[in-house]
Design a protein around this motif. Structure first.
Motif, PDB file in Angstrom:
ATOM      1  N   ASN A   2       0.832  -1.193   0.000  1.00 49.27           N
ATOM      2  CA  ASN A   2       0.000   0.000   0.000  1.00 49.27           C
ATOM      3  C   ASN A   2       0.870   1.247   0.000  1.00 49.27           C
ATOM      4  N   MET A   3       0.818   1.986  -1.120  1.00 47.65           N
ATOM      5  CA  MET A   3       1.623   3.200  -1.217  1.00 47.65           C
ATOM      6  C   MET A   3       0.746   4.443  -1.279  1.00 47.65           C
ATOM      7  N   ALA A   4      -0.517   4.275  -0.888  1.00 48.49           N
ATOM      8  CA  ALA A   4      -1.471   5.371  -1.024  1.00 48.49           C
ATOM      9  C   ALA A   4      -1.046   6.604  -0.248  1.00 48.49           C
ATOM     10  N   ASN A   5      -0.444   6.399   0.916  1.00 46.05           N
ATOM     11  CA  ASN A   5      -0.083   7.538   1.757  1.00 46.05           C
ATOM     12  C   ASN A   5       1.394   7.897   1.662  1.00 46.05           C
ATOM     13  N   LYS A   6       2.078   7.335   0.693  1.00 44.66           N
ATOM     14  CA  LYS A   6       3.495   7.613   0.548  1.00 44.66           C
ATOM     15  C   LYS A   6       3.743   8.610  -0.573  1.00 44.66           C
ATOM     16  N   SER A   7       4.724   9.476  -0.380  1.00 40.59           N
ATOM     17  CA  SER A   7       5.144  10.373  -1.445  1.00 40.59           C
ATOM     18  C   SER A   7       6.229   9.686  -2.267  1.00 40.59           C
ATOM     19  N   TYR A  39       9.143   6.976  -1.548  1.00 45.68           N
ATOM     20  CA  TYR A  39       9.368   5.795  -2.367  1.00 45.68           C
ATOM     21  C   TYR A  39       9.932   6.194  -3.743  1.00 45.68           C
ATOM     22  N   PHE A  40      10.523   5.208  -4.392  1.00 47.52           N
ATOM     23  CA  PHE A  40      11.068   5.433  -5.732  1.00 47.52           C
ATOM     24  C   PHE A  40      10.122   4.854  -6.771  1.00 47.52           C
ATOM     25  N   ASP A  41       9.829   5.658  -7.784  1.00 46.25           N
ATOM     26  CA  ASP A  41       8.915   5.258  -8.849  1.00 46.25           C
ATOM     27  C   ASP A  41       9.668   5.278 -10.177  1.00 46.25           C
ATOM     28  N   PRO A  75      10.183  -0.546  -3.606  1.00 46.45           N
ATOM     29  CA  PRO A  75      10.343   0.898  -3.812  1.00 46.45           C
ATOM     30  C   PRO A  75      11.032   1.654  -2.688  1.00 46.45           C
ATOM     31  N   GLY A  76      11.331   1.000  -1.587  1.00 50.58           N
ATOM     32  CA  GLY A  76      11.935   1.725  -0.468  1.00 50.58           C
ATOM     33  C   GLY A  76      13.370   2.137  -0.707  1.00 50.58           C
ATOM     34  N   LEU A  77      14.071   1.407  -1.581  1.00 50.63           N
ATOM     35  CA  LEU A  77      15.462   1.700  -1.904  1.00 50.63           C
ATOM     36  C   LEU A  77      15.652   1.703  -3.410  1.00 50.63           C
ATOM     37  N   ILE A  78      16.711   2.351  -3.833  1.00 49.32           N
ATOM     38  CA  ILE A  78      17.103   2.301  -5.235  1.00 49.32           C
ATOM     39  C   ILE A  78      18.582   1.952  -5.272  1.00 49.32           C
ATOM     40  N   ALA A  79      18.976   1.064  -6.200  1.00 47.31           N
ATOM     41  CA  ALA A  79      20.359   0.580  -6.219  1.00 47.31           C
ATOM     42  C   ALA A  79      20.941   0.675  -7.619  1.00 47.31           C
TER      43      ALA A  79
END
Length: 357
Positions: A2-7, A39-41, A75-79
């Motif tokens: 659930n990413m509804a409340n995440k930027s 988060y990373f999109d 999506p919490g990290l980007i590598a």
């Protein structure tokens, strides 16, 4: 998730390095987080551009583009997984200096090399060296999303010890029957037997690795000479090049408009070529798709041949004029090619050609 409340992260926010994982010699994976928790999109296969300190360079920084090796399903990290080449500045600095807790400016994500919007059900991923990174991202994403995998995953490296992500891919493949791994190395590691494919990637290997390659969508990444060899191998086998996509790890592009035109020579069945066999004084006109060997035989001339796949070298003849399109499988040396020799079985005449026969 659930990413509804995440930027979502914007590149106006600096990134914080949270881990550094050595992969193979001169190669490491750097993972970053957004200090704000955003988060990373991005799409699997896209890239980011990092601003890297470089005191000896004008402005004190260099900008280097790296494909994202992580998956947007996490999506919490980007590598990014980076490999230092001879003369590297930015990548060398990262390997020698970048540690968890340090922060860097980044721009992106961007890029059009992705299968995220593809409707294909069967894929062929072909890469060399660090060109494996977008393939890892796309494969991980499909795995995480629960896709029914049908991927032939080919990676070429100098030695087995230099295959990036080898253990991780093998673990994934052990749980996903549809992930078929094929590794090709130039030479084995000392005192360590290698039972897989060895040599330069070629048409014969392709036919053994993915017999249904004509039915697959192909994604390729690596140095340009490698990708050209892959393109020529596919085109020579009748592959529909509309289903071929590539990204050079040296020069990724941001938009479709920036995609370079591929000016490869591809023999055309509608175009005629003229071959003059000088020793026999025989001239024949044939389609460009006809091989020199087939043309000679149709004219009653004898060029000794064996495998007819560009391996054995039996059909080597001297070309004294003109150009041919030759895709061989190791049956002729670069020195012989420079001296004007060709393999008749896998050479297609372009325009007017003279052959000693």
């Amino acid at each position: 998730m659930n990413m509804a409340n995440k930027s979502f992260w914007k590149d106006s926010e600096i990134l914080e390095c949270v881990s550094v994982v050595p992969e193979v010699p001169n190669t490491a994976t750097f993972s970053f987080r957004s200090p704000s928790g955003a988060y990373f999109d991005y799409k699997p296969g896209q890239f980011v551009t990092l601003e890297i300190p470089a005191p000896d360079q004008p402005g004190g920084v260099v900008h280097r583009t790296y494909t994202i090796s992580s998956s947007p399903s996490r999506p919490g990290l980007i590598a990014v997984t980076v490999k230092a080449q001879e003369g590297s500045i930015g990548t060398r600095w990262m390997l020698d200096n970048l540690k968890p807790g340090m922060r860097m400016k980044a721009m992106g994500p961007a890029g059009v090399f992705t299968n995220a919007d593809s409707k294909a059900s069967k894929y062929l991923f072909i890469s060399a060296g660090s060109g494996i990174t977008p393939m890892m991202s796309m494969t991980t994403y499909m795995w995480d999303e629960g896709h029914d995998l049908d991927i032939v995953f080919i990676n070429c490296a100098k030695r087995p010890s230099e295959i990036i992500f080898k253990q991780g891919l093998e673990r994934m493949a052990s749980r996903a029957p549809g992930l078929d791994l094929k590794f090709v190395v130039e030479e084995p590691d000392p005192y360590s037997p290698w039972t897989g494919y060895q040599g330069q990637f070629n048409q014969l290997m392709l036919g053994l690795m993915a017999q249904d390659y004509l039915d697959r969508e192909v994604y390729c990444c690596g140095p340009e000479p490698f990708m050209q060899a892959v393109r020529e191998a596919l085109a020579g086998l009748g592959f529909n090049m509309d289903n071929y996509f590539q990204e050079s790890f040296g020069a990724p592009v941001k938009t479709e408009a920036e995609q370079p035109d591929l000016d490869d020579v591809i023999p055309d069945d509608e175009s005629k070529a003229e071959i003059h066999f000088t020793s026999s004084d025989v001239t024949i006109k044939v389609p460009e798709t006809e091989t020199v060997l087939a043309a000679a035989r149709s004219s009653g001339l004898n060029i000794p041949s064996g495998c007819t796949f560009g391996v054995c070298g039996t059909c080597k003849v001297k070309k004294t004029k003109g150009e041919v399109h030759m895709v061989h499988n190791g049956g002729i040396s670069e020195e012989d090619v420079e001296d004007g020799f060709i393999l008749a079985c896998c050479s297609h005449p372009i325009g007017q050609v003279e052959i000693e026969c």
